[in-house]
Design a protein around this motif. Structure first.
Motif, PDB file in Angstrom:
ATOM      1  N   GLY A  79       0.801  -1.292   0.089  1.00  0.00           N
ATOM      2  CA  GLY A  79      -0.050   0.058   0.068  1.00  0.00           C
ATOM      3  C   GLY A  79       0.759   1.441  -0.066  1.00  0.00           C
ATOM      4  O   GLY A  79       0.153   2.657  -0.061  1.00  0.00           O
ATOM      5  N   VAL A  80       2.198   1.262   0.037  1.00  0.00           N
ATOM      6  CA  VAL A  80       2.923   2.372   0.134  1.00  0.00           C
ATOM      7  C   VAL A  80       3.526   2.543  -1.365  1.00  0.00           C
ATOM      8  O   VAL A  80       4.127   1.812  -1.890  1.00  0.00           O
ATOM      9  CB  VAL A  80       4.092   1.950   1.223  1.00  0.00           C
ATOM     10  N   LYS A  81       3.426   3.866  -1.855  1.00  0.00           N
ATOM     11  CA  LYS A  81       4.176   3.835  -3.124  1.00  0.00           C
ATOM     12  C   LYS A  81       5.598   4.106  -2.995  1.00  0.00           C
ATOM     13  O   LYS A  81       6.176   4.460  -2.337  1.00  0.00           O
ATOM     14  CB  LYS A  81       3.498   5.426  -3.451  1.00  0.00           C
ATOM     15  N   VAL A  82       5.937   3.180  -4.097  1.00  0.00           N
ATOM     16  CA  VAL A  82       7.430   2.868  -4.341  1.00  0.00           C
ATOM     17  C   VAL A  82       7.981   3.089  -5.513  1.00  0.00           C
ATOM     18  O   VAL A  82       9.255   3.277  -5.840  1.00  0.00           O
ATOM     19  CB  VAL A  82       7.891   1.396  -3.802  1.00  0.00           C
ATOM     20  N   GLY A  83       7.070   3.558  -6.505  1.00  0.00           N
ATOM     21  CA  GLY A  83       7.382   4.151  -7.928  1.00  0.00           C
ATOM     22  C   GLY A  83       6.332   4.380  -8.610  1.00  0.00           C
ATOM     23  O   GLY A  83       5.044   4.563  -8.151  1.00  0.00           O
ATOM     24  N   SER A  84       6.363   4.074  -9.795  1.00  0.00           N
ATOM     25  CA  SER A  84       5.285   4.725 -10.973  1.00  0.00           C
ATOM     26  C   SER A  84       5.636   3.872 -12.310  1.00  0.00           C
ATOM     27  O   SER A  84       6.364   3.465 -12.520  1.00  0.00           O
ATOM     28  CB  SER A  84       5.129   6.058 -11.189  1.00  0.00           C
ATOM     29  N   VAL A  85       4.438   3.857 -12.888  1.00  0.00           N
ATOM     30  CA  VAL A  85       4.456   3.100 -14.343  1.00  0.00           C
ATOM     31  C   VAL A  85       5.136   4.226 -15.290  1.00  0.00           C
ATOM     32  O   VAL A  85       4.431   5.210 -15.307  1.00  0.00           O
ATOM     33  CB  VAL A  85       3.070   2.844 -14.563  1.00  0.00           C
ATOM     34  N   VAL A  86       5.924   4.054 -16.110  1.00  0.00           N
ATOM     35  CA  VAL A  86       6.887   4.829 -16.782  1.00  0.00           C
ATOM     36  C   VAL A  86       6.156   4.674 -18.366  1.00  0.00           C
ATOM     37  O   VAL A  86       5.775   5.900 -18.922  1.00  0.00           O
ATOM     38  CB  VAL A  86       8.275   4.702 -16.758  1.00  0.00           C
ATOM     39  N   ASP A  87       5.761   3.465 -18.888  1.00  0.00           N
ATOM     40  CA  ASP A  87       5.271   3.450 -20.119  1.00  0.00           C
ATOM     41  C   ASP A  87       4.586   2.239 -20.400  1.00  0.00           C
ATOM     42  O   ASP A  87       4.525   1.176 -19.393  1.00  0.00           O
ATOM     43  CB  ASP A  87       6.509   3.438 -21.056  1.00  0.00           C
ATOM     44  N   GLN A  88       3.633   1.939 -21.259  1.00  0.00           N
ATOM     45  CA  GLN A  88       2.990   0.776 -21.556  1.00  0.00           C
ATOM     46  C   GLN A  88       2.807   0.773 -23.008  1.00  0.00           C
ATOM     47  O   GLN A  88       2.803   1.668 -23.770  1.00  0.00           O
ATOM     48  CB  GLN A  88       1.467   0.836 -21.025  1.00  0.00           C
ATOM     49  N   ARG A  89       2.952  -0.666 -23.599  1.00  0.00           N
ATOM     50  CA  ARG A  89       2.921  -0.785 -25.049  1.00  0.00           C
ATOM     51  C   ARG A  89       2.464  -2.303 -25.278  1.00  0.00           C
ATOM     52  O   ARG A  89       2.442  -3.238 -24.138  1.00  0.00           O
ATOM     53  CB  ARG A  89       4.293  -0.749 -25.793  1.00  0.00           C
ATOM     54  N   ILE A  90       2.374  -2.730 -26.568  1.00  0.00           N
ATOM     55  CA  ILE A  90       2.026  -4.107 -26.712  1.00  0.00           C
ATOM     56  C   ILE A  90       3.262  -4.512 -27.354  1.00  0.00           C
ATOM     57  O   ILE A  90       3.565  -4.118 -28.209  1.00  0.00           O
ATOM     58  CB  ILE A  90       0.658  -3.924 -27.779  1.00  0.00           C
ATOM     59  N   ASP A  91       3.519  -5.900 -26.756  1.00  0.00           N
ATOM     60  CA  ASP A  91       4.549  -6.874 -27.929  1.00  0.00           C
ATOM     61  C   ASP A  91       4.069  -7.274 -28.831  1.00  0.00           C
ATOM     62  O   ASP A  91       2.904  -8.022 -28.863  1.00  0.00           O
ATOM     63  CB  ASP A  91       4.962  -7.812 -26.822  1.00  0.00           C
ATOM     64  N   PRO A  92       4.441  -6.968 -30.083  1.00  0.00           N
ATOM     65  CA  PRO A  92       3.802  -7.657 -31.548  1.00  0.00           C
ATOM     66  C   PRO A  92       3.732  -8.873 -31.521  1.00  0.00           C
ATOM     67  O   PRO A  92       3.022  -9.579 -32.458  1.00  0.00           O
ATOM     68  CB  PRO A  92       4.637  -6.711 -32.543  1.00  0.00           C
ATOM     69  N   LEU A  93       4.788  -9.572 -31.119  1.00  0.00           N
ATOM     70  CA  LEU A  93       4.744 -11.054 -31.155  1.00  0.00           C
ATOM     71  C   LEU A  93       3.849 -12.055 -30.116  1.00  0.00           C
ATOM     72  O   LEU A  93       3.192 -12.899 -30.542  1.00  0.00           O
ATOM     73  CB  LEU A  93       6.330 -11.719 -31.014  1.00  0.00           C
ATOM     74  N   THR A  94       3.812 -11.304 -29.074  1.00  0.00           N
ATOM     75  CA  THR A  94       2.764 -12.175 -27.917  1.00  0.00           C
ATOM     76  C   THR A  94       1.473 -11.496 -27.982  1.00  0.00           C
ATOM     77  O   THR A  94       0.657 -12.202 -27.207  1.00  0.00           O
ATOM     78  CB  THR A  94       3.541 -12.430 -26.784  1.00  0.00           C
ATOM     79  N   PHE A  95       1.539 -10.327 -28.308  1.00  0.00           N
ATOM     80  CA  PHE A  95       0.090  -9.470 -27.910  1.00  0.00           C
ATOM     81  C   PHE A  95      -0.153  -9.258 -26.521  1.00  0.00           C
ATOM     82  O   PHE A  95      -1.077  -9.075 -26.038  1.00  0.00           O
ATOM     83  CB  PHE A  95      -1.168 -10.052 -28.465  1.00  0.00           C
ATOM     84  N   LEU A  96       0.808  -9.164 -25.782  1.00  0.00           N
ATOM     85  CA  LEU A  96       1.064  -9.157 -24.122  1.00  0.00           C
ATOM     86  C   LEU A  96       1.383  -7.534 -23.885  1.00  0.00           C
ATOM     87  O   LEU A  96       1.830  -6.891 -24.721  1.00  0.00           O
ATOM     88  CB  LEU A  96       1.679 -10.036 -23.293  1.00  0.00           C
ATOM     89  N   ALA A  97       0.541  -6.945 -22.861  1.00  0.00           N
ATOM     90  CA  ALA A  97       0.852  -5.626 -22.520  1.00  0.00           C
ATOM     91  C   ALA A  97       2.125  -5.517 -21.826  1.00  0.00           C
ATOM     92  O   ALA A  97       2.374  -6.385 -20.835  1.00  0.00           O
ATOM     93  CB  ALA A  97      -0.403  -5.064 -21.757  1.00  0.00           C
ATOM     94  N   VAL A  98       2.975  -4.798 -22.168  1.00  0.00           N
ATOM     95  CA  VAL A  98       4.470  -4.770 -21.501  1.00  0.00           C
ATOM     96  C   VAL A  98       4.406  -3.238 -20.567  1.00  0.00           C
ATOM     97  O   VAL A  98       4.225  -2.294 -21.349  1.00  0.00           O
ATOM     98  CB  VAL A  98       5.435  -4.891 -22.459  1.00  0.00           C
ATOM     99  N   LEU A  99       4.534  -3.258 -19.503  1.00  0.00           N
ATOM    100  CA  LEU A  99       4.701  -2.178 -18.511  1.00  0.00           C
ATOM    101  C   LEU A  99       6.287  -1.948 -18.157  1.00  0.00           C
ATOM    102  O   LEU A  99       6.951  -2.923 -17.994  1.00  0.00           O
ATOM    103  CB  LEU A  99       4.086  -2.303 -17.341  1.00  0.00           C
TER     104      LEU A  99
END
Length: 182
Positions: free
Chosen positions: A62-82
């Protein structure tokens, strides 16, 4: 005329300084900063990241230790990469897991890290391999409504069948012609 325009310029400058002060206070109290903070950058792959935006919190317990910098889709696996930026002073074990969770029923999403027990630690650029994707509230609600509807229709069908089995057999019809049968 000269005095009036000087007063207007000074008033405008004071208003801008006050607005800048409020902006600096708002940014500093939100935990965000103008400059990129020191820390390690990690990546994680998810099936779905519904509602998670760049800038979202990364938390441990529950304690903030960072943040999400970027998100994208892996074109080979179609998974979301954070890409996550986490405080550099944390020594996260290599078996740390990441899950996308909600702050509340209607609140925003964040990434929750759960440190593991390994002795090796994650380094800058490493990947978190144990992940749990976001749970879609709409999907859960749809499944619940479908199951309740199925249950109700199967119960009404059972009741209909039970009522037909419990009815007494109809009485034989009287013969036509008016004379009693002998």
């Amino acid at each position: 005329m000269q005095r009036r325009s000087l007063a207007e310029i000074l008033t405008g400058a004071v208003v801008l300084l006050v607005a800048l002060g409020f902006l600096i206070y708002a940014v500093s109290s939100s935990g965000r900063s103008f400059a990129s903070s020191d820390g390690i950058e990690l990546s994680a792959r998810f099936d779905r990241i519904d509602g998670l935006q760049p800038g979202a919190d990364v938390r441990i317990g529950g304690v903030k230790v960072g943040s999400v910098v970027d998100q994208r889709i892996d074109p080979l696996t179609f998974l979301a990469v954070l890409r996550l930026r986490v405080n550099g002073d944390l020594k996260l074990p290599t078996d740390t897991s990441a899950e996308i969770t909600s702050e509340s029923l209607l609140g925003g999403k964040y990434v929750a890290l759960v440190p593991g027990g390994e002795e090796k630690v994650l380094a800058n650029g490493d990947q978190i391999t144990i992940t749990q994707s976001a749970v879609s509230l709409e999907s859960l609600l749809g499944r619940f409504i479908f199951s309740v509807t199925e249950l109700a229709s199967s119960r009404s069908e059972e009741e209909r069948n039970n009522n037909e089995d419990a009815k007494p057999a109809p009485a034989p019809a009287a013969p036509r012609g008016g004379a009693p049968a002998r």
